[in-house]
Design a protein around this motif. Structure first.
Motif, PDB file in Angstrom:
ATOM      1  N   ASP A  11      -5.275   5.212  11.321  1.00 62.25           N
ATOM      2  CA  ASP A  11      -5.009   5.167   9.885  1.00 62.25           C
ATOM      3  C   ASP A  11      -3.536   5.404   9.613  1.00 62.25           C
ATOM      4  OD1 ASP A  11      -7.633   4.657   9.224  1.00 62.25           O
ATOM      5  OD2 ASP A  11      -8.149   6.781   8.927  1.00 62.25           O
ATOM      6  N   PRO A  12      -2.925   4.637   8.722  1.00 64.78           N
ATOM      7  CA  PRO A  12      -3.516   3.637   7.804  1.00 64.78           C
ATOM      8  C   PRO A  12      -3.493   2.207   8.346  1.00 64.78           C
ATOM      9  CG  PRO A  12      -1.272   4.009   7.170  1.00 64.78           C
ATOM     10  CD  PRO A  12      -1.512   4.890   8.371  1.00 64.78           C
ATOM     11  N   ASN A  13      -3.410   2.071   9.690  1.00 71.74           N
ATOM     12  CA  ASN A  13      -3.479   0.746  10.331  1.00 71.74           C
ATOM     13  C   ASN A  13      -2.439  -0.230   9.779  1.00 71.74           C
ATOM     14  OD1 ASN A  13      -5.864   1.325  11.997  1.00 71.74           O
ATOM     15  ND2 ASN A  13      -6.928   1.467  10.030  1.00 71.74           N
ATOM     16  N   VAL A  14      -1.190   0.175   9.894  1.00 73.99           N
ATOM     17  CA  VAL A  14      -0.086  -0.614   9.346  1.00 73.99           C
ATOM     18  C   VAL A  14       0.083  -1.906  10.133  1.00 73.99           C
ATOM     19  CG1 VAL A  14       2.408  -0.670   8.936  1.00 73.99           C
ATOM     20  CG2 VAL A  14       1.112   1.426   8.493  1.00 73.99           C
ATOM     21  N   ARG A  15       0.206  -2.999   9.406  1.00 73.24           N
ATOM     22  CA  ARG A  15       0.527  -4.277  10.034  1.00 73.24           C
ATOM     23  C   ARG A  15       1.932  -4.724   9.610  1.00 73.24           C
ATOM     24  NH1 ARG A  15      -4.284  -6.999  11.448  1.00 73.24           N
ATOM     25  NH2 ARG A  15      -2.972  -8.580  12.452  1.00 73.24           N
TER      26      ARG A  15
ATOM     27  N   SER B 208       0.816  -1.211   0.000  1.00 75.33           N
ATOM     28  CA  SER B 208       0.000   0.000   0.000  1.00 75.33           C
ATOM     29  C   SER B 208       0.850   1.261   0.000  1.00 75.33           C
ATOM     30  CB  SER B 208      -0.930   0.009   1.213  1.00 75.33           C
ATOM     31  OG  SER B 208      -0.173   0.089   2.424  1.00 75.33           O
TER      32      SER B 208
ATOM     33  N   ASP C  66       2.107  -2.046   4.701  1.00 75.71           N
ATOM     34  CA  ASP C  66       0.868  -2.614   4.178  1.00 75.71           C
ATOM     35  C   ASP C  66      -0.070  -2.905   5.346  1.00 75.71           C
ATOM     36  OD1 ASP C  66      -0.060  -3.674   1.377  1.00 75.71           O
ATOM     37  OD2 ASP C  66      -0.819  -5.117   2.842  1.00 75.71           O
ATOM     38  N   PRO C  67      -1.391  -2.782   5.136  1.00 79.99           N
ATOM     39  CA  PRO C  67      -2.334  -3.064   6.229  1.00 79.99           C
ATOM     40  C   PRO C  67      -2.563  -4.549   6.485  1.00 79.99           C
ATOM     41  CG  PRO C  67      -3.516  -2.382   4.264  1.00 79.99           C
ATOM     42  CD  PRO C  67      -2.063  -2.202   3.961  1.00 79.99           C
ATOM     43  N   GLN C  68      -1.981  -5.418   5.656  1.00 80.78           N
ATOM     44  CA  GLN C  68      -2.127  -6.853   5.838  1.00 80.78           C
ATOM     45  C   GLN C  68      -0.813  -7.469   6.323  1.00 80.78           C
ATOM     46  OE1 GLN C  68      -5.043  -8.397   5.535  1.00 80.78           O
ATOM     47  NE2 GLN C  68      -5.949  -6.405   4.968  1.00 80.78           N
TER      48      GLN C  68
ATOM     49  N   ASP D  47       3.938  -8.488  11.511  1.00 77.65           N
ATOM     50  CA  ASP D  47       2.675  -7.994  12.059  1.00 77.65           C
ATOM     51  C   ASP D  47       2.987  -7.053  13.217  1.00 77.65           C
ATOM     52  OD1 ASP D  47       0.191  -7.473  13.083  1.00 77.65           O
ATOM     53  OD2 ASP D  47      -0.475  -9.564  13.112  1.00 77.65           O
TER      54      ASP D  47
END
Length: 397
Positions: A114-118, A50, A141-143, A98
């Motif tokens: 936001d942007p909820n980074v994992r 992302s 990336d958020p995943q 993670d």
């Protein structure tokens, strides 16, 4: 427990050195620059994340020099509120599969909100004789995810590219005299006009441009060689010679053979070269091309539209040995023109790809090569690009 003052003062001392080096490189306050934008653009595309960022770390704040992300940050953020700020002490790459499950990063604002980074992965950027870490090239990336060894190696190669671009800002030792000998001769090509110029900055240069007519085809090349001292000029001459010897080959084969020949020389010299090499068939206007990390070509169409030919490949000297390159093609219709430039052309305006469109407007206003190049020289005289400047035009009548 008593800490050794030398140990406890080390982070502060390193922060001061980082700030001093960045000040010398003159990159923090200069805003977005295409030489860094294309690195983060390639990184985001290659990894499918992302966001990708090139960050510079000062004493207590982080400056985002380049970002490719739907969520726009900064450009200045408190250093300890970032992944990069918390990994400054790490010697090598950092991969966080993670962040929510990692106590070191779970409280970061960009993880909680936001942007909820994992996922995060970053490689250090070092400059100077002491290899001082001045920032990072990183992915988010958020995943949750991780990187395979080959992926991590690619990210590190992109980091090397970024380091050399940073170091080039302080390099005043390129060789202008070599460029003078690399100027191509005028060519006659019925139905087409071809012309260009290279203007070195200071006393040195690593740009070169060339064109050759071989049978019924025209080969056109624009390249930007990075390095120190005389080596940049010598490497430019080597690249030019290697391409001249392969003038009749298709661009992909010519660049592959060039890479095999000069790649080791570039690596030994701790250098690399971005390069656009195209082969035009005049009867059809079709041009096949290979772009090695250059991405500075503007296709101006007769109907008033335009397109930038971007690159998603690494430069010569950084591309994995034996890996295929992306090839492309275009058609120059009657009234179309191609503008091929180096980074210096972008510095004539705002250092971004938007400058290519401005340059295109200058061409459309006066589509006569000699007049156009004179206007570019005039702009350079009043707005010093601070870099080598190359502009080539291929126009179909």
């Amino acid at each position: 427990m008593h800490l050794d003052p030398a140990v406890s003062d080390r982070p502060a001392a390193e922060a001061v050195r980082r700030a001093a080096l960045l000040a010398a490189l003159e990159v923090v306050e200069s805003g977005p620059e295409e030489r860094f934008e294309r690195i983060t653009r390639i990184a985001r595309e290659a990894f499918g994340v992302s966001g990708s960022f090139l960050n510079l770390a000062g004493t207590d704040s982080l400056t985002i020099k380049s970002q490719q992300s739907d969520a726009v940050f900064g450009p200045v953020i408190p250093l300890q509120d970032t992944f990069c700020g918390r990994t400054l002490g790490e010697a090598g790459p950092v991969v966080v599969p993670d962040a929510r499950a990692d106590a070191r990063y779970a409280d970061l604002p960009m993880v909680l909100d936001d942007p909820n980074v994992r996922f995060y992965a970053g490689v250090p950027l070092r400059v100077g004789d002491d290899d001082v870490k001045v920032g990072t090239l990183c992915l988010i990336d958020p995943q949750p995810r991780t990187l395979e060894p080959d992926d991590l190696a690619l990210l590190q190669e992109l980091g090397v590219w970024a380091e050399r671009e940073l170091a080039a800002g302080a390099d005043e030792d390129r060789l202008r005299s070599v460029l003078a000998g690399l100027e191509p001769h005028a060519v006659e090509l019925p139905g087409y006009r071809v012309g260009g110029m290279s203007v070195p900055h200071g006393v040195v240069s690593g740009d070169f441009h060339d064109w050759q007519v071989d049978g019924d085809a025209l080969s056109v090349t624009v390249a930007d060689v990075m390095g120190k001292g005389m080596s940049a000029g010598l490497l430019a001459a080597t690249i030019r010679g290697a391409l001249l010897a392969r003038a009749s080959e298709t661009p992909d084969r010519a660049v592959a053979a060039l890479e095999t020949q000069v790649g080791p020389d570039l690596s030994r010299a701790e250098s690399f070269a971005t390069l656009f090499h195209g082969r035009l068939t005049p009867s059809t206007g079709r041009m096949e091309f290979t772009d090695a990390g250059h991405g500075l070509v503007l296709h101006l169409r007769a109907d008033g539209t335009e397109a930038i030919l971007r690159s998603y490949d690494l430069p010569i000297g950084l591309h994995p040995v034996g890996a295929d390159r992306v090839t492309g093609s275009l058609v120059l219709e009657p009234g179309d023109a191609l503008l091929l430039v180096s980074d210096g052309a972008l510095e004539l305006w705002d250092s971004t790809l938007a400058s290519l469109s401005v340059l295109g407007s200058v061409w459309r206003d006066q589509p006569v090569i000699e007049t156009f190049l004179a206007r570019v020289r005039s702009r350079a005289a009043s707005h010093d690009p601070g870099d080598d400047l190359t502009v080539v035009v291929v126009a179909r009548d």
